[in-house]
Design an enzyme around this catalytic site. Structure first.
Site, mmCIF file in Angstrom:
data_model
loop_
_atom_site.group_PDB
_atom_site.id
_atom_site.type_symbol
_atom_site.label_atom_id
_atom_site.label_comp_id
_atom_site.label_asym_id
_atom_site.label_seq_id
_atom_site.Cartn_x
_atom_site.Cartn_y
_atom_site.Cartn_z
ATOM 1 N N ASP A 1 0.848 -1.203 0.000
ATOM 2 C CA ASP A 1 0.000 0.000 0.000
ATOM 3 C C ASP A 1 0.879 1.247 0.000
ATOM 4 O OD1 ASP A 1 -2.036 1.878 0.429
ATOM 5 O OD2 ASP A 1 -2.185 1.437 2.569
ATOM 6 N N ASP B 1 2.460 9.533 -9.505
ATOM 7 C CA ASP B 1 3.580 10.192 -10.188
ATOM 8 C C ASP B 1 3.322 10.158 -11.692
ATOM 9 O OD1 ASP B 1 6.237 11.225 -10.729
ATOM 10 O OD2 ASP B 1 6.834 10.414 -8.780
ATOM 11 N N THR C 1 -10.344 7.467 3.185
ATOM 12 C CA THR C 1 -11.474 7.382 4.123
ATOM 13 C C THR C 1 -11.321 8.378 5.275
ATOM 14 O OG1 THR C 1 -10.314 5.413 4.900
ATOM 15 C CG2 THR C 1 -12.361 5.052 3.729
ATOM 16 N N ARG D 1 -5.357 -0.266 13.400
ATOM 17 C CA ARG D 1 -5.329 -0.024 14.835
ATOM 18 C C ARG D 1 -6.329 -0.823 15.676
ATOM 19 N NH1 ARG D 1 -5.222 6.219 13.570
ATOM 20 N NH2 ARG D 1 -6.356 5.310 11.807
HETATM 21 O O1 C5P Z 1 -5.630 1.848 11.733
HETATM 22 P P1 C5P Z 1 -6.643 1.787 10.640
HETATM 23 O O2 C5P Z 1 -7.593 0.603 10.763
HETATM 24 O O3 C5P Z 1 -7.349 3.103 10.416
HETATM 25 O O4 C5P Z 1 -5.759 1.494 9.350
HETATM 26 C C1 C5P Z 1 -6.226 1.593 8.041
HETATM 27 C C2 C5P Z 1 -5.077 1.289 7.125
HETATM 28 O O5 C5P Z 1 -5.535 1.391 5.805
HETATM 29 C C3 C5P Z 1 -3.892 2.232 7.257
HETATM 30 O O6 C5P Z 1 -2.723 1.450 7.066
HETATM 31 C C4 C5P Z 1 -4.054 3.210 6.135
HETATM 32 O O7 C5P Z 1 -2.815 3.653 5.622
HETATM 33 C C5 C5P Z 1 -4.759 2.347 5.097
HETATM 34 N N1 C5P Z 1 -5.566 3.026 4.095
HETATM 35 C C6 C5P Z 1 -6.576 3.907 4.413
HETATM 36 N N2 C5P Z 1 -7.252 4.519 3.399
HETATM 37 C C7 C5P Z 1 -6.974 4.278 2.121
HETATM 38 C C8 C5P Z 1 -5.968 3.361 1.799
HETATM 39 C C9 C5P Z 1 -5.289 2.748 2.816
HETATM 40 O O8 C5P Z 1 -6.876 4.104 5.581
HETATM 41 N N3 C5P Z 1 -7.678 4.868 1.172
#
Ligand code: C5P
Length: 253
Positions: free
Chosen positions: A58, A63, A122, A236
Site C-alpha cells: 500500500d 507520479d 477514508t 489499529r
Molecule cells: O488503523 P486503521 O484501521 O485506520 O488502518 C487503516 C489502514 O488502511 C492504514 O494502514 C491506512 O494507511 C490504510 N488506508 C486507508 N485509506 C486508504 C488506503 C489505505 O486508511 N484509502
C-alpha cells in the site's frame, strides 16, 4: 478470515513480524504501507512472501506514467499480491502501471498482482474537498474516479465500505472493493470513532485531549462484508488491541 488484511503499521521489522507470528493460523494477508516500507524497505515483503503469506503493498503510487510504471514493475518483481496507486495520477499512468506489472509477473512466471485505485481517502471529509475547490460530493467523486479505474483496466478500488454497494452495483461484482476505515464498538483503542457513521470530527480537533481517530467514513467488519466489500483492511483496532488475536477473532463475531 482470508478476506481480512491486517495493516502492519509499525516503524520496525521486529514489531511487524511479532504481530504476524501472534496471528499465525488466523490471518494470512498483510498490508505493508508507507510507515513500515519507509522504515525497513522491501526486505519485509520478501520475508512475508517467504512465509507463504499474501501481501498488499500500500504505497499509493502517484507520479508521472513512466515512474508509476517502474514502481509497478518493482512491486510485481517483489511478488506482491496487490498494490495500489492514486486514480488522480491519470489514465495514462494507470495503464502504464498495469502493463509493466503484467510483463514483470509474466517474466517471473506468476500471476500478475491485482492493482487497486485509491479513490478518496477514508479520512477525508466532504468539507475538506470543497475547500480545495472541488465542488462535488464525496460519493460522486468516488464514482467518477472509480469509473477511471475501470476504464484503465484496474482490478478494483480502495474505497470506504460505505461506497461498496454502489460501486458493485455500477461496476460489477468482479470489480474488487477493498475497504479500510473498519471500526467496531467492541475492539481497539478507546480513541476510535464508532463504526457505522460518518465521523465529522476533524483530525486533532482538540490536541489537548490526545489522539483522535483520523478515519471518518467507517463501518464495522460485518457491515462492510454485507455491503459487498471483497477485503477489509484493519489496522489499529487490531494492532493496538491488548490481545490482537482475540481482536481479529472478534471482528466477525
Ligand atoms: O488503523 P486503521 O484501521 O485506520 O488502518 C487503516 C489502514 O488502511 C492504514 O494502514 C491506512 O494507511 C490504510 N488506508 C486507508 N485509506 C486508504 C488506503 C489505505 O486508511 N484509502
Amino acid at each position: 478470515m482470508d478476506r481480512i488484511i491486517i495493516a502492519l503499521d509499525y516503524n520496525n521489522r521486529e514489531d511487524a513480524l511479532k504481530l504476524v507470528e501472534n496471528l499465525s493460523g488466523v490471518i494470512s494477508f498483510y498490508k505493508v504501507g508507507l510507515e513500515l516500507y519507509t522504515s525497513v524497505g522491501p526486505e519485509i515483503v520478501r520475508n512475508l512472501k517467504a512465509q507463504g503469506l499474501k501481501v498488499f503493498l500500500d504505497l499509493k503510487f502517484f507520479d508521472i506514467p513512466n515512474t508509476v510504471a517502474k514502481a509497478g514493475q518493482a512491486a510485481a518483481s517483489l511478488g506482491v499480491d496487490i498494490f495500489n496507486l492514486h486514480l488522480l495520477a491519470g489514465r495514462e499512468a494507470l495503464v502504464a502501471a498495469k502493463e509493466a506489472a503484467q510483463e514483470e509477473a509474466a517474466r517471473h512466471n506468476r500471476p500478475a498482482p491485482k492493482i487497486l485505485g485509491v479513490t478518496i481517502l477514508t479520512s477525508s471529509s466532504g468539507t475538506e474537498w470543497r475547500e480545495t475547490g472541488l465542488d462535488c460530493a464525496v460519493p460522486e467523486l468516488v464514482m467518477r474516479l472509480t469509473e477511471r479505474a475501470k476504464e484503465a483496466g484496474l482490478d478494483g478500488v480502495v474505497a470506504s465500505a460505505q461506497d461498496a454497494a454502489a460501486i458493485k452495483e455500477r461496476f460489477g461484482q468482479d470489480f474488487l472493493v477493498v475497504s479500510p476505515g473498519i471500526r467496531s464498538n467492541n475492539v481497539g483503542a478507546p480513541f476510535m470513532a464508532p463504526a457505522g457513521r460518518i465521523n465529522p470530527t476533524p483530525t486533532n480537533v482538540d490536541e489537548g485531549k490526545g489522539e483522535e481517530d483520523d478515519q471518518k467514513r467507517t463501518l464495522s467488519a460485518k457491515e462492510a462484508f454485507a455491503a459487498g466489500c471483497d477485503y477489509i483492511v484493519v489496522g489499529r483496532p487490531v494492532t493496538r488491541a491488548p490481545d490482537p488475536k482475540k481482536a481479529c477473532l472478534e471482528l466477525l463475531a
